[in-house]
Design a protein around this motif. Structure first.
Motif, PDB file in Angstrom:
ATOM      1  N   GLN A 170      -4.216  -2.304  12.698  1.00  0.00           N
ATOM      2  CA  GLN A 170      -3.192  -1.822  13.629  1.00  0.00           C
ATOM      3  C   GLN A 170      -2.073  -1.103  12.883  1.00  0.00           C
ATOM      4  OE1 GLN A 170      -2.124  -2.701  17.197  1.00  0.00           O
ATOM      5  NE2 GLN A 170      -4.303  -2.898  17.588  1.00  0.00           N
ATOM      6  N   HIS A 171      -1.416  -0.183  13.592  1.00  0.00           N
ATOM      7  CA  HIS A 171      -0.239   0.523  13.062  1.00  0.00           C
ATOM      8  C   HIS A 171       0.674   0.790  14.276  1.00  0.00           C
ATOM      9  CE1 HIS A 171       2.317   2.859  10.601  1.00  0.00           C
ATOM     10  NE2 HIS A 171       1.472   3.730  10.076  1.00  0.00           N
ATOM     11  N   PRO A 172       1.264  -0.271  14.834  1.00  0.00           N
ATOM     12  CA  PRO A 172       1.914  -0.126  16.143  1.00  0.00           C
ATOM     13  C   PRO A 172       3.164   0.747  16.153  1.00  0.00           C
ATOM     14  CG  PRO A 172       2.243  -2.343  15.258  1.00  0.00           C
ATOM     15  CD  PRO A 172       1.256  -1.664  14.361  1.00  0.00           C
ATOM     16  N   SER A 173       3.900   0.821  15.045  1.00  0.00           N
ATOM     17  CA  SER A 173       5.098   1.687  15.084  1.00  0.00           C
ATOM     18  C   SER A 173       4.671   3.159  15.091  1.00  0.00           C
ATOM     19  CB  SER A 173       6.050   1.387  13.924  1.00  0.00           C
ATOM     20  OG  SER A 173       5.484   1.787  12.695  1.00  0.00           O
ATOM     21  N   GLN A 174       3.526   3.463  14.454  1.00  0.00           N
ATOM     22  CA  GLN A 174       2.983   4.828  14.538  1.00  0.00           C
ATOM     23  C   GLN A 174       2.651   5.149  15.997  1.00  0.00           C
ATOM     24  OE1 GLN A 174       2.259   7.244  11.959  1.00  0.00           O
ATOM     25  NE2 GLN A 174       1.838   8.572  13.711  1.00  0.00           N
ATOM     26  N   THR A 175       2.085   4.158  16.686  1.00  0.00           N
ATOM     27  CA  THR A 175       1.724   4.376  18.096  1.00  0.00           C
ATOM     28  C   THR A 175       2.962   4.680  18.934  1.00  0.00           C
ATOM     29  OG1 THR A 175      -0.236   3.056  17.942  1.00  0.00           O
ATOM     30  CG2 THR A 175       0.754   3.209  20.129  1.00  0.00           C
ATOM     31  N   GLU A 194       0.873  -1.190   0.000  1.00  0.00           N
ATOM     32  CA  GLU A 194       0.000   0.000   0.000  1.00  0.00           C
ATOM     33  C   GLU A 194       0.895   1.220   0.000  1.00  0.00           C
ATOM     34  OE1 GLU A 194      -2.403   0.389   3.502  1.00  0.00           O
ATOM     35  OE2 GLU A 194      -4.214  -0.182   2.454  1.00  0.00           O
ATOM     36  N   PRO A 195       0.417   2.363  -0.535  1.00  0.00           N
ATOM     37  CA  PRO A 195       1.256   3.569  -0.564  1.00  0.00           C
ATOM     38  C   PRO A 195       1.663   4.046   0.827  1.00  0.00           C
ATOM     39  CG  PRO A 195      -0.695   3.842  -1.935  1.00  0.00           C
ATOM     40  CD  PRO A 195      -0.895   2.582  -1.160  1.00  0.00           C
ATOM     41  N   SER A 196       2.794   4.719   0.884  1.00  0.00           N
ATOM     42  CA  SER A 196       3.302   5.282   2.140  1.00  0.00           C
ATOM     43  C   SER A 196       4.369   6.317   1.801  1.00  0.00           C
ATOM     44  CB  SER A 196       3.930   4.171   2.977  1.00  0.00           C
ATOM     45  OG  SER A 196       4.698   4.714   4.043  1.00  0.00           O
ATOM     46  N   THR A 197       4.440   7.365   2.572  1.00  0.00           N
ATOM     47  CA  THR A 197       5.582   8.282   2.516  1.00  0.00           C
ATOM     48  C   THR A 197       6.379   8.164   3.814  1.00  0.00           C
ATOM     49  OG1 THR A 197       4.449   9.804   1.046  1.00  0.00           O
ATOM     50  CG2 THR A 197       6.288  10.708   2.295  1.00  0.00           C
ATOM     51  N   ARG A 198       5.723   8.530   4.942  1.00  0.00           N
ATOM     52  CA  ARG A 198       6.427   8.598   6.227  1.00  0.00           C
ATOM     53  C   ARG A 198       6.910   7.247   6.733  1.00  0.00           C
ATOM     54  NH1 ARG A 198       3.403  12.620   5.542  1.00  0.00           N
ATOM     55  NH2 ARG A 198       2.101  11.016   4.648  1.00  0.00           N
ATOM     56  N   THR A 199       6.033   6.269   6.741  1.00  0.00           N
ATOM     57  CA  THR A 199       6.374   5.014   7.424  1.00  0.00           C
ATOM     58  C   THR A 199       7.537   4.330   6.702  1.00  0.00           C
ATOM     59  OG1 THR A 199       4.053   4.839   7.995  1.00  0.00           O
ATOM     60  CG2 THR A 199       5.403   2.881   8.353  1.00  0.00           C
ATOM     61  N   ARG A 200       7.426   4.224   5.386  1.00  0.00           N
ATOM     62  CA  ARG A 200       8.498   3.532   4.652  1.00  0.00           C
ATOM     63  C   ARG A 200       9.810   4.316   4.725  1.00  0.00           C
ATOM     64  NH1 ARG A 200      10.687   3.320  -0.446  1.00  0.00           N
ATOM     65  NH2 ARG A 200       9.212   4.815  -1.323  1.00  0.00           N
ATOM     66  N   MET A 204       6.459  -4.578   6.941  1.00  0.00           N
ATOM     67  CA  MET A 204       5.443  -4.853   5.910  1.00  0.00           C
ATOM     68  C   MET A 204       4.189  -4.011   6.107  1.00  0.00           C
ATOM     69  SD  MET A 204       3.626  -8.472   4.939  1.00  0.00           S
ATOM     70  CE  MET A 204       2.021  -8.501   5.666  1.00  0.00           C
ATOM     71  N   ARG A 205       3.721  -3.397   5.035  1.00  0.00           N
ATOM     72  CA  ARG A 205       2.382  -2.768   5.011  1.00  0.00           C
ATOM     73  C   ARG A 205       1.534  -3.520   3.994  1.00  0.00           C
ATOM     74  NH1 ARG A 205       1.078   3.580   4.672  1.00  0.00           N
ATOM     75  NH2 ARG A 205       1.636   3.347   6.865  1.00  0.00           N
ATOM     76  N   HIS A 206       0.295  -3.812   4.388  1.00  0.00           N
ATOM     77  CA  HIS A 206      -0.588  -4.603   3.522  1.00  0.00           C
ATOM     78  C   HIS A 206      -2.032  -4.162   3.767  1.00  0.00           C
ATOM     79  CE1 HIS A 206      -2.396  -8.132   1.618  1.00  0.00           C
ATOM     80  NE2 HIS A 206      -1.205  -8.433   1.130  1.00  0.00           N
ATOM     81  N   HIS A 210      -1.220  14.394  14.311  1.00  0.00           N
ATOM     82  CA  HIS A 210      -1.929  13.824  13.152  1.00  0.00           C
ATOM     83  C   HIS A 210      -0.938  12.829  12.552  1.00  0.00           C
ATOM     84  CE1 HIS A 210      -3.935  13.223   9.380  1.00  0.00           C
ATOM     85  NE2 HIS A 210      -4.777  14.239   9.519  1.00  0.00           N
ATOM     86  N   PRO A 211      -1.358  11.595  12.275  1.00  0.00           N
ATOM     87  CA  PRO A 211      -0.392  10.647  11.695  1.00  0.00           C
ATOM     88  C   PRO A 211       0.056  11.057  10.293  1.00  0.00           C
ATOM     89  CG  PRO A 211      -2.602   9.693  11.745  1.00  0.00           C
ATOM     90  CD  PRO A 211      -2.680  10.990  12.497  1.00  0.00           C
ATOM     91  N   LEU A 212      -0.746  11.898   9.637  1.00  0.00           N
ATOM     92  CA  LEU A 212      -0.514  12.345   8.264  1.00  0.00           C
ATOM     93  C   LEU A 212      -0.560  11.136   7.309  1.00  0.00           C
ATOM     94  CD1 LEU A 212       2.393  14.944   8.867  1.00  0.00           C
ATOM     95  CD2 LEU A 212      -0.086  15.390   8.785  1.00  0.00           C
ATOM     96  N   PRO A 213      -0.881  11.284   6.046  1.00  0.00           N
ATOM     97  CA  PRO A 213      -1.101  12.558   5.371  1.00  0.00           C
ATOM     98  C   PRO A 213      -2.442  13.189   5.782  1.00  0.00           C
ATOM     99  CG  PRO A 213      -1.649  10.746   3.896  1.00  0.00           C
ATOM    100  CD  PRO A 213      -1.070  10.124   5.127  1.00  0.00           C
ATOM    101  N   ARG A 214      -2.493  14.535   5.694  1.00  0.00           N
ATOM    102  CA  ARG A 214      -3.766  15.223   5.896  1.00  0.00           C
ATOM    103  C   ARG A 214      -4.335  15.595   4.525  1.00  0.00           C
ATOM    104  NH1 ARG A 214      -2.041  21.407   7.521  1.00  0.00           N
ATOM    105  NH2 ARG A 214      -0.136  21.281   6.331  1.00  0.00           N
TER     106      ARG A 214
HETATM  107  N1   CP Z   1       1.374   7.957   9.120  1.00  0.00           N
HETATM  108  C1   CP Z   1       1.540   7.158   8.050  1.00  0.00           C
HETATM  109  O1   CP Z   1       1.349   5.936   8.154  1.00  0.00           O
HETATM  110  O2   CP Z   1       1.917   7.812   6.911  1.00  0.00           O
HETATM  111  P1   CP Z   1       2.259   7.111   5.524  1.00  0.00           P
HETATM  112  O3   CP Z   1       0.972   6.489   5.023  1.00  0.00           O
HETATM  113  O4   CP Z   1       2.775   8.188   4.640  1.00  0.00           O
HETATM  114  O5   CP Z   1       3.275   6.037   5.798  1.00  0.00           O
END
Ligand code: CP
Length: 301
Positions: free
Chosen positions: A126-131, A45-51, A98-100, A258-262
């Motif tokens: 869940q998104h535990p590393s964000q937590t 799945e798309p990601s900017t911050r997490t990856r 992994m994101r799925h 805010h976890p973002l993206p907004r």
């Molecule tokens: N907060 C967060 O999970 O952002 P990304 O989707 O950009 O990884």
């Protein structure tokens, strides 16, 4: 089976506190202690911050990074199963992030992988590393984790970040306020989770009149990708917009996370308000993720 981070429940309260403390240590100083290690980041799945923050964290610890950000360029597009994909990548890497989109996919991967799995988000679950980066941000800005009022706003139904954060902060006598339209209310299972632990929560639909007692105002995006019916998304997509004018009677040390993206839920005029903390919060992700990678590689050594 190696120790993984799939759900926030995989870490005890002591482990959560240890990661928060280690994140602070990594923010001050770090050495490339994992030279020769390989971290795989596999994002379906798309990601900017997490990856990118996981990759930055791994690089700063001296590890090399392999992986993909688009499964269409892998043998998944030829029909390879998730099981076979994980079996292959755990031949190559020492740890897999992994994101799925499917809920439960990260747990499944952890059950078959030879190396630790970090769940970087599995559907609405869940998104535990964000937590952990949220907890580090709360500790940094409030000076404590105990006895705070956390007001969660927006998509509380599909928002995996609020689900993980609620469970983690239930260790710390948190008072929760949930602000959501009826379609996106916090699911019953999470409210039941709080009730079982004797923790208080209130539910609201209006934003303006319910944010003045917050220590942390946790905004979330209404996630178009979680709706099967685009008409339902259109109905709620702009339901809350936080503006500077709404913040004038909020607590002096209140911080907006805010976890973002907004998209539209925080107006750009809020960005310069000292209460806005979401860009620093994202920066904290590098240190929290260094602490998580370090802990899992060390524990599974
Ligand atoms: N907060 C967060 O999970 O952002 P990304 O989707 O950009 O990884």
């Amino acid at each position: 089976m190696p120790k993984s981070l799939v759900s926030i429940h995989d870490f005890s309260k002591d482990e959560l506190l240890y990661i928060v403390k280690q994140a602070a240590a990594f923010e001050k100083d770090h050495r490339p202690v994992f030279k020769g290690k390989v971290v795989a980041t596999i994002f379906f799945e798309p990601s900017t911050r997490t990856r990118l923050s996981f990759e930055t964290a791994a690089n700063r610890l001296g590890a090399r990074v392999v992986g993909f950000s688009d499964a269409d360029n892998t043998s998944v597009s030829k029909g390879e199963t998730l099981k076979d994909t994980i079996m292959m990548i755990s031949n190559y890497a020492d740890l897999i992030v992994m994101r799925h989109p499917k809920e439960g996919s990260a747990r499944y991967a952890a059950e078959i992988s030879r190396v630790p799995i970090i769940n970087a988000g599995d559907g609405a679950n869940q998104h535990p590393s964000q937590t952990l980066l949220d907890m580090y941000s709360i500790q940094k800005t409030q000076g404590r984790l105990d006895n705070l009022t956390i007001t969660m706003v927006g998509d509380l139904k599909y928002g995996r970040t609020v689900h993980s954060l609620l469970q983690a902060m239930s260790h710390f006598n948190t008072r929760f306020k949930f602000i959501a339209p009826p379609e996106l209310r916090m699911p019953e299972e999470y409210k039941h989770y709080l009730s079982e632990r004797g923790l208080s929560f209130t539910e609201h639909t209006e934003l303006a009149e319910n944010i003045n007692d917050a220590d942390i105002l946790y905004m979330t995006r209404v996630q178009r990708e979680r709706f099967s019916d685009p008409i339902e998304y259109e109905k709620v997509k702009n339901v809350y917009v936080l503006k500077n004018s709404l913040l004038k009677d909020t607590k002096p040390n209140m911080k907006i996370l805010h976890p973002l993206p907004r998209v539209n839920e925080i107006s750009a005029d809020v960005d310069d308000n000292p209460k806005a903390y979401y860009f620093e919060q994202a920066r904290n992700g590098v240190f929290a993720r260094m602490a998580i990678i370090h802990y899992l590689l060390d524990t599974n050594r």
